[in-house]
Design a protein around this motif. Structure first.
Motif, PDB file in Angstrom:
ATOM      1  N   GLN A  72       8.506   4.218   5.337  1.00  0.00           N
ATOM      2  CA  GLN A  72       7.351   3.794   6.176  1.00  0.00           C
ATOM      3  C   GLN A  72       6.866   2.505   5.892  1.00  0.00           C
ATOM      4  N   GLY A  73       6.513   2.233   4.723  1.00  0.00           N
ATOM      5  CA  GLY A  73       6.118   0.775   4.023  1.00  0.00           C
ATOM      6  C   GLY A  73       7.136  -0.088   4.359  1.00  0.00           C
ATOM      7  N   LYS A  74       8.458   0.222   3.906  1.00  0.00           N
ATOM      8  CA  LYS A  74       9.323  -0.961   4.534  1.00  0.00           C
ATOM      9  C   LYS A  74       9.711  -1.205   5.982  1.00  0.00           C
ATOM     10  N   GLN A  75       9.610  -0.146   6.628  1.00  0.00           N
ATOM     11  CA  GLN A  75       9.441  -0.250   8.118  1.00  0.00           C
ATOM     12  C   GLN A  75       8.329  -1.094   8.639  1.00  0.00           C
ATOM     13  N   ALA A  76       7.142  -0.930   8.214  1.00  0.00           N
ATOM     14  CA  ALA A  76       5.862  -1.556   8.585  1.00  0.00           C
ATOM     15  C   ALA A  76       5.926  -3.173   7.927  1.00  0.00           C
ATOM     16  N   LYS A  77       6.553  -3.315   6.871  1.00  0.00           N
ATOM     17  CA  LYS A  77       7.166  -4.657   6.320  1.00  0.00           C
ATOM     18  C   LYS A  77       7.762  -5.282   7.355  1.00  0.00           C
ATOM     19  N   TRP A  78       9.070  -4.712   7.841  1.00  0.00           N
ATOM     20  CA  TRP A  78       9.933  -5.659   8.492  1.00  0.00           C
ATOM     21  C   TRP A  78       9.574  -5.769   9.798  1.00  0.00           C
ATOM     22  N   GLN A  79       8.619  -4.632  10.640  1.00  0.00           N
ATOM     23  CA  GLN A  79       7.775  -4.949  11.726  1.00  0.00           C
ATOM     24  C   GLN A  79       6.812  -6.167  11.833  1.00  0.00           C
ATOM     25  N   GLY A  80       6.492  -6.136  10.620  1.00  0.00           N
ATOM     26  CA  GLY A  80       5.329  -7.334  10.416  1.00  0.00           C
ATOM     27  C   GLY A  80       6.180  -8.805  10.381  1.00  0.00           C
ATOM     28  N   ILE A  81       7.025  -8.603   9.720  1.00  0.00           N
ATOM     29  CA  ILE A  81       8.062  -9.846   9.633  1.00  0.00           C
ATOM     30  C   ILE A  81       8.652 -10.111  11.137  1.00  0.00           C
ATOM     31  N   SER A  82       9.033  -9.214  11.697  1.00  0.00           N
ATOM     32  CA  SER A  82       9.761  -9.556  13.139  1.00  0.00           C
ATOM     33  C   SER A  82       8.480  -9.909  14.189  1.00  0.00           C
ATOM     34  N   GLN A  85       1.833  10.098  -4.855  1.00  0.00           N
ATOM     35  CA  GLN A  85       2.611  11.242  -4.363  1.00  0.00           C
ATOM     36  C   GLN A  85       3.613  11.688  -5.378  1.00  0.00           C
ATOM     37  N   GLU A  86       4.415  10.887  -6.090  1.00  0.00           N
ATOM     38  CA  GLU A  86       5.487  11.198  -7.069  1.00  0.00           C
ATOM     39  C   GLU A  86       4.453  11.881  -8.306  1.00  0.00           C
ATOM     40  N   ASP A 106       0.770  -1.129  -0.039  1.00  0.00           N
ATOM     41  CA  ASP A 106      -0.094   0.044   0.001  1.00  0.00           C
ATOM     42  C   ASP A 106       0.870   1.313   0.005  1.00  0.00           C
ATOM     43  N   ALA A 107       1.889   1.379   0.635  1.00  0.00           N
ATOM     44  CA  ALA A 107       2.869   2.435   0.778  1.00  0.00           C
ATOM     45  C   ALA A 107       3.660   2.451  -0.446  1.00  0.00           C
ATOM     46  N   LYS A 108       3.728   1.648  -1.347  1.00  0.00           N
ATOM     47  CA  LYS A 108       4.280   1.564  -2.382  1.00  0.00           C
ATOM     48  C   LYS A 108       3.601   2.401  -3.371  1.00  0.00           C
ATOM     49  N   LYS A 109       2.100   1.939  -3.324  1.00  0.00           N
ATOM     50  CA  LYS A 109       1.059   2.751  -4.295  1.00  0.00           C
ATOM     51  C   LYS A 109       0.931   4.158  -3.822  1.00  0.00           C
ATOM     52  N   HIS A 147      10.060  13.596  -2.348  1.00  0.00           N
ATOM     53  CA  HIS A 147      10.439  13.525  -0.874  1.00  0.00           C
ATOM     54  C   HIS A 147       9.332  12.611  -0.130  1.00  0.00           C
ATOM     55  N   ALA A 148       8.126  13.203  -0.761  1.00  0.00           N
ATOM     56  CA  ALA A 148       6.785  12.540   0.254  1.00  0.00           C
ATOM     57  C   ALA A 148       6.843  11.228  -0.201  1.00  0.00           C
ATOM     58  N   ALA A 149       7.104  10.587  -1.544  1.00  0.00           N
ATOM     59  CA  ALA A 149       7.167   9.309  -1.785  1.00  0.00           C
ATOM     60  C   ALA A 149       7.961   8.871  -1.125  1.00  0.00           C
ATOM     61  N   ASN A 150       9.492   9.144  -0.977  1.00  0.00           N
ATOM     62  CA  ASN A 150      10.469   8.334  -0.348  1.00  0.00           C
ATOM     63  C   ASN A 150      10.258   8.168   1.087  1.00  0.00           C
TER      64      ASN A 150
END
Length: 144
Positions: free
Chosen positions: A127-137, A34-35, A26-29, A119-122
């Protein structure tokens, strides 16, 4: 009872992992949107600047025509190299500088709009990557 608890832990872990992956997707979309909005804003800035320049040119042409007409009506010197010619040349130089500034200003605003979208997209991607890794962890923690 132990098997049920283990099954629930595994289900919870898988759910956490899947939730993290979904959040990242979702964050990637959202980042792509934003871009796109940054580029769209830049295009609108360019269109507005072009219209502003067109209107300024039209107003300048009308002003110059009125000045020439008034000069003719009063009998002022209007031949090449005369006072009216010198005045009009100075006005044209001044207007050319204004148009140059308008162009540079629009380019700066366009670049800023694109950079803001990027910048907003980055930030969103991070945040999306962080959510992914938190979910995995969290998921692996539940399973273990």
């Amino acid at each position: 009872m132990g098997m049920v608890a283990a099954g629930l832990a595994i289900a919870s872990g898988v759910s956490s992992i899947m939730g993290g992956r979904a959040a990242a997707k979702d964050a990637k979309k959202a980042a792509a949107e934003q871009e796109r909005l940054g580029r769209e804003n830049a295009a609108m800035i360019e269109a507005e600047a072009m219209e502003e320049k067109r209107r300024s040119q039209q107003a300048e042409d009308e002003r110059a025509a009125k000045a020439r007409a008034m000069a003719h009506a009063t009998g002022a010197e209007v031949e090449a190299g005369g006072s009216m010619d010198i005045f009009m040349g100075a006005q044209e130089e001044k207007f050319a500088k204004e148009m140059e500034w308008m162009t540079k200003s629009a380019e700066s605003r366009k670049k800023l709009a694109i950079m803001q979208g990027s910048h907003a997209a980055n930030v969103t991607k991070s945040q999306g990557k962080q959510a992914k890794w938190q979910g995995i962890s969290s998921g692996l923690g539940s399973i273990a």
